[in-house]
Design a protein around this motif. Structure first.
Motif, PDB file in Angstrom:
ATOM      1  N   LEU A 311      46.195  71.612  23.193  1.00 30.01           N
ATOM      2  CA  LEU A 311      44.896  72.268  23.273  1.00 30.01           C
ATOM      3  C   LEU A 311      44.294  71.912  24.636  1.00 30.01           C
ATOM      4  CD1 LEU A 311      42.892  73.966  21.594  1.00 30.01           C
ATOM      5  CD2 LEU A 311      41.865  71.826  20.838  1.00 30.01           C
ATOM      6  N   VAL A 312      44.166  72.897  25.508  1.00 33.31           N
ATOM      7  CA  VAL A 312      43.828  72.636  26.909  1.00 33.31           C
ATOM      8  C   VAL A 312      42.332  72.839  27.147  1.00 33.31           C
ATOM      9  CG1 VAL A 312      44.256  73.291  29.305  1.00 33.31           C
ATOM     10  CG2 VAL A 312      46.141  73.315  27.644  1.00 33.31           C
ATOM     11  N   ILE A 320      49.659  69.168  30.922  1.00 39.84           N
ATOM     12  CA  ILE A 320      50.481  70.300  30.479  1.00 39.84           C
ATOM     13  C   ILE A 320      51.948  70.097  30.837  1.00 39.84           C
ATOM     14  CG2 ILE A 320      50.921  72.769  30.740  1.00 39.84           C
ATOM     15  CD1 ILE A 320      47.916  73.175  31.142  1.00 39.84           C
ATOM     16  N   ILE A 321      52.234  69.860  32.094  1.00 41.43           N
ATOM     17  CA  ILE A 321      53.635  69.773  32.514  1.00 41.43           C
ATOM     18  C   ILE A 321      54.313  68.517  31.974  1.00 41.43           C
ATOM     19  CG2 ILE A 321      55.178  69.576  34.512  1.00 41.43           C
ATOM     20  CD1 ILE A 321      53.288  71.417  36.030  1.00 41.43           C
ATOM     21  N   PRO A 322      53.695  67.341  32.044  1.00 40.28           N
ATOM     22  CA  PRO A 322      54.367  66.154  31.476  1.00 40.28           C
ATOM     23  C   PRO A 322      54.670  66.289  29.984  1.00 40.28           C
ATOM     24  CG  PRO A 322      52.559  65.475  32.902  1.00 40.28           C
ATOM     25  CD  PRO A 322      52.455  66.969  32.749  1.00 40.28           C
ATOM     26  N   GLU A 323      53.819  66.943  29.234  1.00 36.50           N
ATOM     27  CA  GLU A 323      54.020  67.010  27.782  1.00 36.50           C
ATOM     28  C   GLU A 323      54.861  68.210  27.346  1.00 36.50           C
ATOM     29  OE1 GLU A 323      50.652  66.418  25.294  1.00 36.50           O
ATOM     30  OE2 GLU A 323      49.777  64.875  26.592  1.00 36.50           O
ATOM     31  N   LEU A 324      54.780  69.305  28.077  1.00 31.24           N
ATOM     32  CA  LEU A 324      55.466  70.529  27.636  1.00 31.24           C
ATOM     33  C   LEU A 324      56.609  70.941  28.525  1.00 31.24           C
ATOM     34  CD1 LEU A 324      52.320  72.690  26.703  1.00 31.24           C
ATOM     35  CD2 LEU A 324      53.616  71.135  25.245  1.00 31.24           C
ATOM     36  N   ALA A 325      56.641  70.441  29.754  1.00 30.89           N
ATOM     37  CA  ALA A 325      57.648  70.824  30.755  1.00 30.89           C
ATOM     38  C   ALA A 325      57.455  72.292  31.143  1.00 30.89           C
ATOM     39  CB  ALA A 325      59.060  70.563  30.242  1.00 30.89           C
ATOM     40  N   LEU A 326      58.314  72.757  32.033  1.00 29.52           N
ATOM     41  CA  LEU A 326      58.281  74.147  32.477  1.00 29.52           C
ATOM     42  C   LEU A 326      59.630  74.793  32.203  1.00 29.52           C
ATOM     43  CD1 LEU A 326      56.395  73.868  35.912  1.00 29.52           C
ATOM     44  CD2 LEU A 326      55.488  74.676  33.719  1.00 29.52           C
ATOM     45  N   LEU A 330      50.983  79.930  28.245  1.00 31.53           N
ATOM     46  CA  LEU A 330      49.539  79.767  28.108  1.00 31.53           C
ATOM     47  C   LEU A 330      48.974  80.956  27.341  1.00 31.53           C
ATOM     48  CD1 LEU A 330      48.623  78.733  31.769  1.00 31.53           C
ATOM     49  CD2 LEU A 330      49.184  77.226  29.850  1.00 31.53           C
ATOM     50  N   LYS A 331      48.016  80.661  26.439  1.00 28.23           N
ATOM     51  CA  LYS A 331      47.468  81.730  25.597  1.00 28.23           C
ATOM     52  C   LYS A 331      45.953  81.644  25.520  1.00 28.23           C
ATOM     53  CE  LYS A 331      51.475  81.735  22.442  1.00 28.23           C
ATOM     54  NZ  LYS A 331      51.900  81.615  21.018  1.00 28.23           N
ATOM     55  N   LEU A 363      38.416  76.629  25.816  1.00 26.79           N
ATOM     56  CA  LEU A 363      39.662  76.072  25.310  1.00 26.79           C
ATOM     57  C   LEU A 363      40.741  77.143  25.348  1.00 26.79           C
ATOM     58  CD1 LEU A 363      38.387  74.182  22.114  1.00 26.79           C
ATOM     59  CD2 LEU A 363      38.955  73.159  24.326  1.00 26.79           C
ATOM     60  N   ILE A 364      41.951  76.753  25.739  1.00 23.07           N
ATOM     61  CA  ILE A 364      43.105  77.653  25.650  1.00 23.07           C
ATOM     62  C   ILE A 364      44.260  76.871  25.041  1.00 23.07           C
ATOM     63  CG2 ILE A 364      42.361  79.052  27.614  1.00 23.07           C
ATOM     64  CD1 ILE A 364      44.560  77.663  29.275  1.00 23.07           C
ATOM     65  N   ILE A 365      45.341  77.580  24.778  1.00 21.97           N
ATOM     66  CA  ILE A 365      46.524  76.975  24.171  1.00 21.97           C
ATOM     67  C   ILE A 365      47.662  76.947  25.186  1.00 21.97           C
ATOM     68  CG2 ILE A 365      48.336  77.317  22.434  1.00 21.97           C
ATOM     69  CD1 ILE A 365      45.831  76.262  21.220  1.00 21.97           C
ATOM     70  N   ALA A 366      48.340  75.820  25.259  1.00 21.88           N
ATOM     71  CA  ALA A 366      49.592  75.732  26.019  1.00 21.88           C
ATOM     72  C   ALA A 366      50.694  75.327  25.049  1.00 21.88           C
ATOM     73  CB  ALA A 366      49.470  74.713  27.142  1.00 21.88           C
ATOM     74  N   GLN A 367      51.833  76.012  25.135  1.00 24.05           N
ATOM     75  CA  GLN A 367      52.944  75.718  24.230  1.00 24.05           C
ATOM     76  C   GLN A 367      54.247  75.631  25.004  1.00 24.05           C
ATOM     77  OE1 GLN A 367      52.721  78.807  21.173  1.00 24.05           O
ATOM     78  NE2 GLN A 367      51.810  77.325  19.754  1.00 24.05           N
ATOM     79  N   GLU A 368      55.162  74.850  24.453  1.00 23.63           N
ATOM     80  CA  GLU A 368      56.487  74.765  25.052  1.00 23.63           C
ATOM     81  C   GLU A 368      57.174  76.127  24.973  1.00 23.63           C
ATOM     82  OE1 GLU A 368      59.551  72.590  22.984  1.00 23.63           O
ATOM     83  OE2 GLU A 368      58.462  72.751  21.079  1.00 23.63           O
ATOM     84  N   TRP A 369      58.045  76.365  25.924  1.00 29.28           N
ATOM     85  CA  TRP A 369      58.787  77.606  25.989  1.00 29.28           C
ATOM     86  C   TRP A 369      60.012  77.509  25.080  1.00 29.28           C
ATOM     87  CZ3 TRP A 369      59.295  82.503  27.111  1.00 29.28           C
ATOM     88  CH2 TRP A 369      60.545  83.049  27.364  1.00 29.28           C
TER      89      TRP A 369
END
Length: 502
Positions: A311-312, A320-326, A330-331, A363-369
């Motif tokens: 939850l961003v 974002i990047i350390p926890e989800l990687a690339l 983003l939603k 607030l926005i959502i970031a999720q792993e790919w």
């Protein structure tokens, strides 16, 4: 005409409308002739077919005017205004909210006025000036009281609704009396219905937008819904955004237009629920399913498998990047139909894309790919599986719909309906468990399959049902299933046993 006009003092009634009965409010409230719901009026028509036009001077809470509408509903009469309308009119904030869709019309019609204040008298949906008839009709549809006064004010060249209030006949200027009588007569005679050719038991409204390029049901599917309803003795009428005032005429509302919270579809749903209609989608489902922040929190707390999610907010973008990687996704909370969802593949892209999405929401959502060739869609209604489909992606794309930079649809992947028995059992069970967290409405649960693991992406209210796609297995039986749920719920409500969402 079986029409009763209820006033405080009939002797003071200033209008001479032929063919109607003018009755004192006190008489209507306490006389057994009107109080007995199964009595017969002089023309031998049962009182349940009577229309009551409440023109008392005051509708304040627990006044005679308030009780006229309240008891008319209890007696099976058809009051105008209804108690719900009376309550709506007490809140001018709600009135302004209900009328905001009329803004363009208000600006156009009132722009030529020299003064900055304007009062419009509305008599049974009509104005003495034909120039304002369309606006009067729309306001009457939204706030169904026989006599209304709408006040507008202009500030910095923009007109706005200051207030709308119900008025008594004594408030009608003398020079308007003759017109008000004609408007009443036109309304009374225009409302009479020709005998039905078919013995329909109930009336179902289907809300749609003919101009929507991506509706949740195509034209052929809408006709199949209509045919299925008629087979179950329900008359169907397709309505549009301008028909919110007609909601009380129906027994049920089926929303087949793209739903949002800050949108007329949500107002339709709330109005239908307030009028005790069976409604799909219900307001609670629209509110919850249209916010991915809520869904992510709900699913995570209930141990439903979802992609790794963050939850961003403005203070944790660096996580974002350390926890989800690339790559990651983003939603926006209210994204839909592949809009408001972006894929970030390079670190340099992240700040701009986060900033763009957060300009609309704190607030926005970031999720792993999660790479897949398709998304599962499980359609659920009344806590039962209705259909299962694979939504495949266009070649070389990662979403069901491929869009350009202006969000115009370029292409869409094919839909493949699957028999429920042929779908992975674990996936179906996860979908049903997820939808049941929202309620007993109509939902489409989107799931990604990675190997033998399943992840819920989102729960959609108002899921797509297009002829030739989701109905590929059940065919016309799918439409009968949906209409059967409406029939069951209408009958339960008529018998005093409503089935609320749980």
């Amino acid at each position: 005409m079986n029409i009763l006009i209820i006033v405080d003092e009939p002797a003071e009634w200033p209008l001479d409308i032929p063919g109607v009965s003018v009755v004192a409010a006190r008489t209507y409230l306490i006389d057994p002739f009107y109080a007995n719901g199964i009595s017969r009026l002089p023309d031998q028509t049962t009182s349940r077919s009577v229309k009551v036009f409440n023109l008392c001077k005051s509708y304040r809470y627990q006044s005679s005017g308030y009780y006229v509408s309240l008891l008319a509903e209890a007696r099976g009469h058809k009051p105008l205004p209804k108690v719900g309308t009376i309550e709506d009119l007490q809140s001018q904030n709600l009135v302004r909210y209900l009328t905001e869709d009329l803004n363009a019309m208000i600006q156009r019609l009132l722009a030529p006025l020299a003064a900055d204040d304007f009062v419009l008298g509305i008599y049974f949906g009509r104005s003495i000036s034909s120039h304002y008839d369309s606006l009067s009709h729309q306001l009457f549809n939204l706030l169904q009281a026989p006599l209304l006064s709408a006040r507008f004010e202009r500030h910095r060249d923009q007109w706005s609704v200051r207030n709308v209030r119900a008025i008594a006949a004594s408030d009608i200027p003398t020079e308007h009396h003759e017109f008000a009588v004609r408007a009443a007569m036109d309304y009374f005679t225009g409302r009479s219905q020709a005998p039905r050719k078919h013995p329909f038991r109930f009336d179902l409204a289907i809300l749609h937008d003919p101009s929507n390029p991506e509706p949740p049901s195509n034209a052929k599917a809408l006709e199949k819904f209509k045919r299925a309803a008629e087979e179950l003795s329900m008359r169907v009428e397709f309505i549009t955004r301008n028909d919110i005032g007609r909601i009380p005429q129906f027994d049920a509302l089926f929303i087949r237009d793209t739903t949002f919270v800050n949108h007329y579809t949500y107002r339709f749903s709330r109005r239908a629920l307030a009028e005790r209609l069976v409604v799909i989608d219900d307001p609670d489902s629209i509110l919850k399913c249209n916010n991915k922040v809520y869904l992510a929190e709900l699913l995570s707390l209930r141990n439903i498998p979802i992609p790794k999610t963050l939850l961003v907010h403005r203070d944790n973008i660096a996580r974002i990047i350390p926890e989800l990687a690339l790559p990651c996704v983003l939603k926006q909370p209210d994204s839909s139909f592949s809009r408001g969802v972006v894929k970030v593949e390079a670190e340099a892209e992240l700040p701009a894309k986060v900033t763009e999405l957060m300009s609309k929401s704190v607030l926005i959502i970031a999720q792993e790919w999660l790479f897949t060739d398709f998304d599962w869609r499980v359609g659920i209604l009344d806590r039962r599986i209705l259909f299962v489909a694979r939504y495949r992606f266009p070649a070389g794309h990662w979403q069901v719909i491929k869009r350009d930079d202006q969000q115009r649809k370029l292409s869409e992947g094919p839909t493949e309906a699957i028999a429920v028995g042929d779908a992975p059992q674990e996936m179906v069970e996860i979908a049903l468990k997820s939808a049941n967290l929202i309620g007993d409405g109509f939902y489409g649960v989107d799931i990604k399959q990675v190997g033998n693991r399943f992840y819920v992406i989102e729960i959609n209210d108002n899921p797509n049902v297009d002829a030739g796609n989701e109905d590929g297995v059940l065919k016309d039986a799918l439409y009968r299933e949906v209409m059967g749920v409406f029939l069951k719920r209408i009958e339960a409500r008529k018998q005093g046993h409503p089935q609320p969402n749980r």
